[in-house]
Design a protein around this motif. Structure first.
Motif, PDB file in Angstrom:
ATOM      1  N   UNK A 273     -46.190   9.302  59.516  1.00  0.00           N
ATOM      2  CA  UNK A 273     -45.879  10.563  60.169  1.00  0.00           C
ATOM      3  C   UNK A 273     -46.416  10.614  61.588  1.00  0.00           C
ATOM      4  N   UNK A 274     -47.605  10.069  61.797  1.00  0.00           N
ATOM      5  CA  UNK A 274     -48.178   9.994  63.135  1.00  0.00           C
ATOM      6  C   UNK A 274     -47.291   9.155  64.053  1.00  0.00           C
ATOM      7  N   UNK A 275     -46.759   8.055  63.520  1.00  0.00           N
ATOM      8  CA  UNK A 275     -45.887   7.184  64.313  1.00  0.00           C
ATOM      9  C   UNK A 275     -44.602   7.916  64.689  1.00  0.00           C
ATOM     10  N   UNK A 276     -44.039   8.692  63.764  1.00  0.00           N
ATOM     11  CA  UNK A 276     -42.828   9.460  64.069  1.00  0.00           C
ATOM     12  C   UNK A 276     -43.056  10.425  65.232  1.00  0.00           C
ATOM     13  N   UNK A 277     -44.200  11.094  65.221  1.00  0.00           N
ATOM     14  CA  UNK A 277     -44.527  12.009  66.318  1.00  0.00           C
ATOM     15  C   UNK A 277     -44.589  11.252  67.636  1.00  0.00           C
ATOM     16  N   UNK A 278     -45.253  10.107  67.649  1.00  0.00           N
ATOM     17  CA  UNK A 278     -45.378   9.313  68.866  1.00  0.00           C
ATOM     18  C   UNK A 278     -44.008   8.892  69.385  1.00  0.00           C
ATOM     19  N   UNK A 279     -43.127   8.476  68.494  1.00  0.00           N
ATOM     20  CA  UNK A 279     -41.781   8.051  68.889  1.00  0.00           C
ATOM     21  C   UNK A 279     -41.023   9.190  69.579  1.00  0.00           C
TER      22      UNK A 279
ATOM     23  N   UNK B 195     -49.322  14.275  75.656  1.00  0.00           N
ATOM     24  CA  UNK B 195     -49.364  14.438  74.209  1.00  0.00           C
ATOM     25  C   UNK B 195     -49.223  13.082  73.518  1.00  0.00           C
ATOM     26  N   UNK B 196     -48.400  12.200  74.072  1.00  0.00           N
ATOM     27  CA  UNK B 196     -48.258  10.851  73.512  1.00  0.00           C
ATOM     28  C   UNK B 196     -49.565  10.069  73.634  1.00  0.00           C
ATOM     29  N   UNK B 197     -50.281  10.261  74.741  1.00  0.00           N
ATOM     30  CA  UNK B 197     -51.601   9.644  74.883  1.00  0.00           C
ATOM     31  C   UNK B 197     -52.513  10.053  73.723  1.00  0.00           C
TER      32      UNK B 197
ATOM     33  N   UNK C 184     -53.434  18.699  72.506  1.00  0.00           N
ATOM     34  CA  UNK C 184     -52.354  19.138  71.614  1.00  0.00           C
ATOM     35  C   UNK C 184     -51.769  17.948  70.870  1.00  0.00           C
ATOM     36  N   UNK C 185     -51.584  16.831  71.571  1.00  0.00           N
ATOM     37  CA  UNK C 185     -51.060  15.632  70.921  1.00  0.00           C
ATOM     38  C   UNK C 185     -51.967  15.149  69.807  1.00  0.00           C
ATOM     39  N   UNK C 186     -53.272  15.160  70.043  1.00  0.00           N
ATOM     40  CA  UNK C 186     -54.227  14.729  69.023  1.00  0.00           C
ATOM     41  C   UNK C 186     -54.271  15.684  67.846  1.00  0.00           C
TER      42      UNK C 186
ATOM     43  N   UNK D 186     -46.444   2.725  77.753  1.00  0.00           N
ATOM     44  CA  UNK D 186     -45.354   3.620  78.140  1.00  0.00           C
ATOM     45  C   UNK D 186     -45.802   5.055  78.368  1.00  0.00           C
ATOM     46  N   UNK D 187     -47.032   5.379  78.007  1.00  0.00           N
ATOM     47  CA  UNK D 187     -47.512   6.741  78.299  1.00  0.00           C
ATOM     48  C   UNK D 187     -48.660   6.707  79.304  1.00  0.00           C
ATOM     49  N   UNK D 188     -49.796   6.099  78.945  1.00  0.00           N
ATOM     50  CA  UNK D 188     -50.894   6.075  79.903  1.00  0.00           C
ATOM     51  C   UNK D 188     -50.566   5.193  81.108  1.00  0.00           C
TER      52      UNK D 188
END
Length: 433
Positions: free
Chosen positions: A306-312, A347-349, A290-292, A246-248
Motif C-alpha cells: 500500500x505504501x508503494x501504491x501511494x508513492x507511485x 509528499x513522495x519524499x 503529509x507524505x509520511x 525522481x523526487x528528491x
C-alpha cells in the motif's frame, strides 16, 4: 507507562523533554542549517556569474558539482552511522563542511569556484544522518511520520536560503562592508559559522539511541555484519533509490535552478526571483510530513504494498505537474504549477523514507545511504539535462522522465508479496518475510 530509554510510540512536536524529542528537534534544526549552507550560494549565482564571467555550460557544471560529491558521501555516511553512530558522524561532517562553505568566497575563477562547490556538496550527506537518527528514536508505527517531519522541516532550509542569502548580501552592501559585486563572498561566511555552532550542539546534547551512545552499549567481541551488503542485496532498496532520484533529485535541481529560471525566463529581479523560488522550499514545512503521515496510515491497513501504491501515484502526478509547469508561459501559472508539483514531490519524499527503516532493521544506515545517494544521482543526471537545454525544455523532459519512473514503480509493485499485517507493529515483520 513508556520507558525513558525506549523508542517513542507517538510524535508530539511541542514536546522537548526526553532524549528522544531533544534529539528529534536538534536533528531537524541541524539539517535545516546544512541545507541552508548547501544551497546558500544558489540565489547569489547571478552575482557570481557576473563577476566570474560564467557561461551557461559552466553554470551547468557547477550545478552538477553541487550534488555530485553528495553521492559518495551519503554512501559512506550511511555505513559510518551503522559503525560509529549518528552523533559522532554528524559532528564530524558539520566541522569538515564548514570550511569550504566559509572559504568559497576566495574563488577567483571558474575552476576554483567549481572545486569549492564540489566540496560543499558533501554536506548533503546530512540527510542520511537525519533520517537514521530520527528512525532509531521512534517506534515502527510512527517512524514514517517522524522521518518525514524531520526531513521536511530540515529541507525548508532550501526555501530560507532563497530569501535570506540575497538579503544578507544586500545588508552587507548597505552597511558599506563590501561592494555589491563581492557581497556573495562575505555572505557565505554566515552559514559556515552556523555549521560550527550546530556541531557543538549536536555533540553535546544528543545521544545515538534512546538508551545511550553506541560506545556505551556495544558488547565487546561482537562481530559486526557488513550492513552495506545487507542493504544492497534487497531489490526494494533499489526501487526506493530510483523513486528518490525522481523526487528528491528533482527537489535539489529546483533549489539550484529555480531562482535563475525566474530571473532569466520571467525577468524577475534577484530578490524577487529568490522569493518566488522560496515558495517551493517552504512547502517542506508540511508537505513532506503529509507524505509520511499518509504512508504510515496506509501501511497500517495495506502493508508495504500500500505504501508503494501511494508513492507511485505521487510520482505520476509530480511528473504531470512538471510538464505543465514547463509550458506555463505566464508567471502566475508557473508559480501555481510549481506549488502543485512541489506538493506531490515533497509528499513522495516523505512516502519514500517512511519505507526505508523497514527494509532491514540491521542496516538502516546503509539503506538510508543508498536511497539518499539515489536522490543525488538523479540530481546529477538532471544537471546534464539543464546544461544541454534551455530551462523550459529541460523542465518538460524532466516531467516526462518522472512520469515514467512512476510507471516503473507501479510495475515493480507487483513483485511485492502483499503484506498481511494489519498493524504498524507487525509491518516490519511482514516486510522482512
Amino acid at each position: 507507562m513508556q520507558s525513558n530509554n525506549a523508542p517513542l510510540q507517538s510524535l508530539n512536536i511541542f514536546k522537548t523533554k526526553g532524549v528522544q524529542m531533544r534529539t528529534f528537534h536538534i536533528t531537524w534544526l541541524t539539517f535545516f542549517v546544512c541545507f541552508f549552507a548547501w544551497f546558500g550560494i544558489a540565489p547569489l549565482m547571478p552575482l557570481v556569474s557576473e563577476q566570474l564571467h560564467l557561461t551557461k555550460v559552466q553554470k551547468g557544471n557547477i550545478g552538477i558539482a553541487a550534488v555530485s560529491a553528495t553521492i559518495l558521501a551519503r554512501l559512506i555516511v550511511g555505513r559510518l552511522c551503522d559503525l560509529f553512530g549518528p552523533r559522532k558522524t554528524y559532528t564530524a561532517l558539520l566541522v569538515i563542511c564548514a570550511f569550504p562553505v566559509m572559504l568559497i568566497g576566495l574563488s577567483n575563477s571558474y575552476t576554483t569556484f567549481l572545486l569549492f562547490r564540489l566540496a560543499i556538496g558533501i554536506i548533503g550527506a546530512s540527510f542520511v544522518l537525519t533520517q537514521y537518527h530520527t528512525a532509531v528514536m521512534f517506534a515502527p508505527q510512527i517512524k514514517g511520520t517522524a522521518n518525514a517531519v524531520a526531513g521536511g522541516w530540515g529541507n525548508t532550509g532550501g526555501g530560507a536560503t532563497q530569501v535570506l542569502m540575497p538579503l544578507i548580501a544586500a545588508g552587507l552592501v548597505a552597511m558599506g562592508m563590501v561592494s555589491r559585486e563581492d557581497s556573495w563572498r562575505l555572505a557565505m561566511v554566515f552559514p559556515g559559522i552556523l555549521l560550527l555552532v550546530m556541531a557543538f550542539v549536536y555533540y553535546r546534547y544528543t545521544k545515538d539511541t534512546p538508551a545511550g551512545n553506541l560506545e556505551d552499549l556495544e558488547v565487546k567481541g561482537k562481530k559486526k555484519e557488513n550492513t552495506f551488503l545487507l542493504a544492497a542485496k534487497d531489490y526494494r532498496t533499489w526501487m526506493l533509490t530510483l523513486a528518490y532520484a525522481a523526487c528528491f533529485g528533482v527537489e535539489i535541481t529546483v533549489d539550484n535552478f529555480a531562482a535563475s529560471f525566474f530571473h532569466d525566463d520571467y525577468k524577475a529581479t534577484l530578490i524577487m526571483a529568490g522569493l518566488l523560488a522560496s515558495i517551493f522550499g517552504w512547502l517542506n514545512i508540511f508537505a513532506r510530513a503529509i507524505g509520511g503521515i499518509l504512508s504510515d496510515r496506509i501501511g497500517k491497513r495495506f502493508g508495504f504494498s500500500g505504501k508503494v501504491n501511494l508513492l507511485m501515484i505521487l510520482l505520476v502526478f509530480e511528473g504531470i505537474g512538471i510538464m505543465l509547469f514547463a509550458k506555463a508561459g505566464v508567471l502566475w501559472l508557473a508559480i501555481s504549477l510549481m506549488f502543485f508539483f512541489g506538493l506531490c514531490l515533497k509528499m513522495a519524499n516523505g512516502a519514500t523514507y517512511s519505507m526505508v527503516p523497514f527494509i532491514n532493521e540491521k542496516a538502516v544506515g546503509s539503506v538510508a545511504g543508498i536511497v539518499g545517494a539515489g536522490g543525488n544521482i538523479g540530481a546529477m543526471l538532471i544537471g546534464f539535462l539543464f546544461k544541454a537545454f534551455p530551462y523550459a525544455i529541460a523542465f518538460f523532459y524532466l516531467g516526462v522522465t518522472v512520469f515514467g519512473v512512476g510507471l516503473v514503480v507501479a510495475v515493480l509493485r507487483y513483485f511485492l508479496r502483499p503484506a498481511k499485517a494489519a498493524t504498524a507493529e507487525d509491518l516490519s515483520t511482514a516486510m522482512r518475510a
